[in-house]
Write a protein that holds these residues in place. Structure first.
Motif, short mmCIF file in Angstrom:
data_model
loop_
_atom_site.label_atom_id
_atom_site.label_comp_id
_atom_site.label_asym_id
_atom_site.label_seq_id
_atom_site.Cartn_x
_atom_site.Cartn_y
_atom_site.Cartn_z
N ALA A 22 0.00 6.34 -6.94
CA ALA A 22 -1.14 6.77 -7.17
C ALA A 22 -1.29 8.29 -6.93
CB ALA A 22 -2.14 6.28 -6.12
N LEU A 23 -0.28 8.86 -6.08
CA LEU A 23 -0.23 10.61 -5.90
C LEU A 23 0.41 11.17 -6.95
CD1 LEU A 23 0.95 10.31 -2.04
CD2 LEU A 23 -1.38 11.18 -2.97
N LEU A 31 0.64 -1.19 0.00
CA LEU A 31 0.02 0.21 0.02
C LEU A 31 0.82 1.30 -0.01
CD1 LEU A 31 -2.75 -1.03 2.45
CD2 LEU A 31 -3.00 -0.68 -0.05
N ALA A 32 1.98 1.10 0.75
CA ALA A 32 2.88 2.25 0.72
C ALA A 32 3.45 2.74 -0.85
CB ALA A 32 4.09 2.16 1.78
N ARG A 39 -8.47 9.38 -6.74
CA ARG A 39 -7.41 8.60 -6.16
C ARG A 39 -7.67 8.05 -4.64
NH1 ARG A 39 -4.09 13.15 -6.43
NH2 ARG A 39 -4.80 14.07 -4.63
N ARG A 40 -8.70 8.96 -4.03
CA ARG A 40 -9.08 8.61 -2.62
C ARG A 40 -9.88 7.28 -2.55
NH1 ARG A 40 -10.86 12.99 -1.31
NH2 ARG A 40 -13.21 12.61 -1.88
N ARG A 61 0.53 3.87 -3.22
CA ARG A 61 0.31 5.20 -2.68
C ARG A 61 1.05 6.18 -3.37
NH1 ARG A 61 0.84 9.35 1.06
NH2 ARG A 61 -1.00 10.10 1.64
N THR A 62 2.34 5.92 -3.25
CA THR A 62 3.32 6.91 -3.97
C THR A 62 3.06 7.17 -5.60
OG1 THR A 62 5.11 6.36 -2.29
CG2 THR A 62 5.72 7.43 -4.37
N LEU A 66 -7.29 4.16 -3.40
CA LEU A 66 -6.53 4.13 -2.43
C LEU A 66 -7.48 3.21 -1.23
CD1 LEU A 66 -4.10 7.10 -1.88
CD2 LEU A 66 -3.74 4.70 -2.79
N ASP A 67 -8.59 3.73 -0.97
CA ASP A 67 -9.37 3.29 -0.15
C ASP A 67 -9.70 1.88 -0.54
OD1 ASP A 67 -11.63 3.64 2.41
OD2 ASP A 67 -12.81 3.00 0.74
#
Length: 205
Positions: A161-162, A154-155, A171-172, A158-159, A175-176
């Protein structure tokens, strides 16, 4: 009590009492990156904590001066000594934990379940440490290495996706969704590489 995680990297922690309890605190503090000062006049007759360049041992009785520069103190000696450590720490505005009278300090240490970067803290406010330990042992059987891999994955995504997903709502949602239980099942069944590929495909769809 306010549950909180403290970054003690490079901070000086004082441990008064080098017995079994103090040794465990020393190990936990060094693992967390703290600089450790241990004070115990009878350490030679006790269990020795591991010493390295960031862990010093003073073979002497506790004095208030031992609190100089300290960020957090652990009182792990006799009740009388611990009471004095707590009083001195309060007078100096220093965070302090007492092994013999937890309610007198302003810090209690939870029992912690760890799986990689995932930590789950169980805290009874010092009222029932044995119960906290048993709850930890129960949770350790459930939160296995798959959770560590999930957090690490996930870390990573997340990078990405950002950087790649400009729409904050999308994006939210992505990630959710990646943090939902079906992804853990997929990780267990297909492995980390296949799961990461699926997450990246969702990001770039």
């Amino acid at each position: 009590m306010l549950p909180i995680s403290l970054d003690v990297t490079g901070k000086l922690l004082l441990i008064v009492g080098g017995g079994a309890v103090g040794s465990r605190k020393a190990i936990a503090a060094r693992t967390a990156g703290a600089i450790v000062r241990i004070v115990d006049p009878n350490i030679a007759a006790r269990m020795h904590p591991p010493l390295d360049h960031a862990c010093t041992l003073l073979h002497e009785a506790y004095r208030p001066e031992h609190l100089d520069g300290v960020f957090l103190a652990f009182a792990c000696a006799t009740p009388v000594v611990n009471e004095q450590v707590v009083a001195d720490a309060h007078a100096r505005g220093i965070l302090v934990n007492s092994a013999t009278a937890p309610h007198t300090g302003n810090v209690t240490l939870p029992s912690v379940v760890r799986s990689g970067d995932l930590s789950i803290a169980i805290n009874t406010g010092g009222a029932a440490p044995a119960l906290a330990r048993r709850i930890r042992e129960k949770l350790e059987t459930e939160f296995d290495a798959a959770y560590a891999n999930w957090v690490r994955l996930l870390a990573e995504v997340r990078t990405i996706a950002l950087a790649d997903v400009t729409d904050p709502v999308q994006r939210r949602q992505l990630l959710d969704g990646f943090a939902d239980w079906p992804w853990l099942t997929r990780l267990r069944d297909e492995g980390i590489d296949a799961t990461k590929a699926a997450m990246l495909a969702a990001i770039r769809a």
